[in-house]
Design a protein around this motif. Structure first.
Motif, PDB file in Angstrom:
ATOM      1  N   ARG A  10       1.331  -1.585   0.239  1.00 41.11           N
ATOM      2  CA  ARG A  10       0.006   0.029   0.159  1.00 41.11           C
ATOM      3  C   ARG A  10       1.328   1.362  -0.026  1.00 41.11           C
ATOM      4  NH1 ARG A  10      -3.396   0.488   5.240  1.00 41.11           N
ATOM      5  NH2 ARG A  10      -0.614   1.356   6.033  1.00 41.11           N
ATOM      6  N   LYS A  11       1.819   1.257   0.908  1.00 36.76           N
ATOM      7  CA  LYS A  11       2.898   2.460   1.283  1.00 36.76           C
ATOM      8  C   LYS A  11       3.677   2.675  -0.255  1.00 36.76           C
ATOM      9  CE  LYS A  11       4.845   1.336   4.805  1.00 36.76           C
ATOM     10  NZ  LYS A  11       5.798   1.533   6.140  1.00 36.76           N
ATOM     11  N   ASN A  12       3.859   1.146  -1.347  1.00 36.10           N
ATOM     12  CA  ASN A  12       4.686   1.712  -2.533  1.00 36.10           C
ATOM     13  C   ASN A  12       3.207   2.438  -3.312  1.00 36.10           C
ATOM     14  OD1 ASN A  12       7.390   0.810  -1.593  1.00 36.10           O
ATOM     15  ND2 ASN A  12       6.538  -1.368  -2.096  1.00 36.10           N
ATOM     16  N   ILE A  13       2.142   1.250  -3.499  1.00 34.62           N
ATOM     17  CA  ILE A  13       1.303   2.552  -4.142  1.00 34.62           C
ATOM     18  C   ILE A  13       1.266   4.071  -4.007  1.00 34.62           C
ATOM     19  CG2 ILE A  13      -1.128   2.053  -5.106  1.00 34.62           C
ATOM     20  CD1 ILE A  13      -0.813  -1.112  -4.571  1.00 34.62           C
ATOM     21  N   LEU A  14       1.286   3.741  -2.685  1.00 33.44           N
ATOM     22  CA  LEU A  14       0.533   6.027  -3.054  1.00 33.44           C
ATOM     23  C   LEU A  14       2.446   7.011  -2.724  1.00 33.44           C
ATOM     24  CD1 LEU A  14      -1.186   5.121   0.695  1.00 33.44           C
ATOM     25  CD2 LEU A  14      -2.276   5.469  -1.320  1.00 33.44           C
ATOM     26  N   ARG A  15       3.430   5.662  -2.466  1.00 33.23           N
ATOM     27  CA  ARG A  15       4.056   6.828  -3.015  1.00 33.23           C
ATOM     28  C   ARG A  15       3.929   7.075  -4.897  1.00 33.23           C
ATOM     29  NH1 ARG A  15       7.726   3.152  -0.062  1.00 33.23           N
ATOM     30  NH2 ARG A  15       7.901   4.351   1.699  1.00 33.23           N
ATOM     31  N   LYS A  16       4.432   6.115  -6.087  1.00 32.20           N
ATOM     32  CA  LYS A  16       3.769   6.023  -7.226  1.00 32.20           C
ATOM     33  C   LYS A  16       2.300   6.948  -7.589  1.00 32.20           C
ATOM     34  CE  LYS A  16       5.662   0.984  -7.834  1.00 32.20           C
ATOM     35  NZ  LYS A  16       5.466  -0.336  -8.314  1.00 32.20           N
ATOM     36  N   ILE A  17       1.412   6.831  -6.932  1.00 31.16           N
ATOM     37  CA  ILE A  17       0.164   7.656  -7.217  1.00 31.16           C
ATOM     38  C   ILE A  17       0.961   9.621  -6.594  1.00 31.16           C
ATOM     39  CG2 ILE A  17      -1.337   8.813  -5.930  1.00 31.16           C
ATOM     40  CD1 ILE A  17      -2.706   5.362  -5.644  1.00 31.16           C
ATOM     41  N   SER A  18       1.485   9.369  -5.942  1.00 36.49           N
ATOM     42  CA  SER A  18       2.287  10.937  -5.204  1.00 36.49           C
ATOM     43  C   SER A  18       3.145  11.364  -6.322  1.00 36.49           C
ATOM     44  CB  SER A  18       2.663  11.175  -3.902  1.00 36.49           C
ATOM     45  OG  SER A  18       3.353  11.957  -3.605  1.00 36.49           O
ATOM     46  N   GLU A  19       3.739  10.314  -6.855  1.00 32.73           N
ATOM     47  CA  GLU A  19       5.123  10.789  -7.612  1.00 32.73           C
ATOM     48  C   GLU A  19       4.152  11.031  -9.566  1.00 32.73           C
ATOM     49  OE1 GLU A  19       7.522   7.346  -8.161  1.00 32.73           O
ATOM     50  OE2 GLU A  19       8.039   7.979  -6.267  1.00 32.73           O
ATOM     51  N   LEU A  20       3.751  10.343  -9.408  1.00 30.36           N
ATOM     52  CA  LEU A  20       2.382  10.389 -10.721  1.00 30.36           C
ATOM     53  C   LEU A  20       1.188  11.975 -10.540  1.00 30.36           C
ATOM     54  CD1 LEU A  20       1.007   6.957 -11.196  1.00 30.36           C
ATOM     55  CD2 LEU A  20       2.847   8.396 -12.625  1.00 30.36           C
ATOM     56  N   ASN A  21       0.895  12.285  -9.426  1.00 31.44           N
ATOM     57  CA  ASN A  21       0.331  13.577  -9.309  1.00 31.44           C
ATOM     58  C   ASN A  21       1.143  14.599  -9.643  1.00 31.44           C
ATOM     59  OD1 ASN A  21      -2.152  12.896  -8.867  1.00 31.44           O
ATOM     60  ND2 ASN A  21      -1.831  12.172  -6.510  1.00 31.44           N
TER      61      ASN A  21
END
Length: 178
Positions: A152-163
């Protein structure tokens, strides 16, 4: 319990030589393709990590643990790490690493670390560390939960990077339209 060996490193080879920089903030192994052990002067059977071993960063300000898995390929822990060998019928190495990586255990380890410039966890203090060992079924549940939390943390990091990329693209578009 012992420290990993201090070896010369090479940029290529077949055995990874693990250093602190090869682990992310969640103590997950990153690509360690820039550091291989020069194994010409060492008995590999004595220093290659095994699945019943956990490495613990015992020197410096960042204390974390990682349970070796065969999927990581042949690895040797550098002298930064204690190499802990566990009785797998009592405790899963992944569970031990998980417990060591908790905030409360991290604070306890930092509190006993000694040294003015480079804090070192004394072996005696580490051996006195008390860890609750639940049943194997409970350990496996904790490991699974930890794995899911890390995903979940990795997914949230990727979402943040894409944002960030999206926000920058919008800014560029606005600037270029003006």
């Amino acid at each position: 319990m012992k420290y990993g060996p201090h070896l010369k490193t090479a940029y290529s080879g077949s055995v990874r030589y693990l250093k602190g920089q090869h682990f992310d903030v969640d103590a997950a192994l990153l690509d360690a393709d820039d550091s291989y052990a020069d194994t010409s002067s060492v008995d590999l059977t004595a220093v290659l990590l095994r699945e019943d071993q956990v490495i613990l960063a015992g020197k410096g300000n960042r204390h974390f643990a990682w349970a070796y898995r065969v999927g990581a390929g042949p690895c040797i822990a550098s002298s930064l790490f204690y190499v802990l060998t566990v009785r797998t019928e009592v405790i899963d190495p992944r569970y031990l690493a998980l417990v060591i990586n908790t905030e409360s255990c991290g604070r306890a380890l930092s509190a006993v670390a000694k040294g003015a410039t480079v804090p070192v966890i004394p072996k005696r203090e580490l051996m006195n560390l008390s860890i609750r060992v639940p049943s194997m079924a409970e350990q496996l549940k904790a490991i699974k939960l930890n794995d899911l939390q890390n995903r979940r943390k990795n997914i949230l990091r990727k979402i943040s990077e894409l944002n960030v990329v999206l926000d920058n693209a919008h800014l560029e578009q606005l600037i270029n339209q003006a």
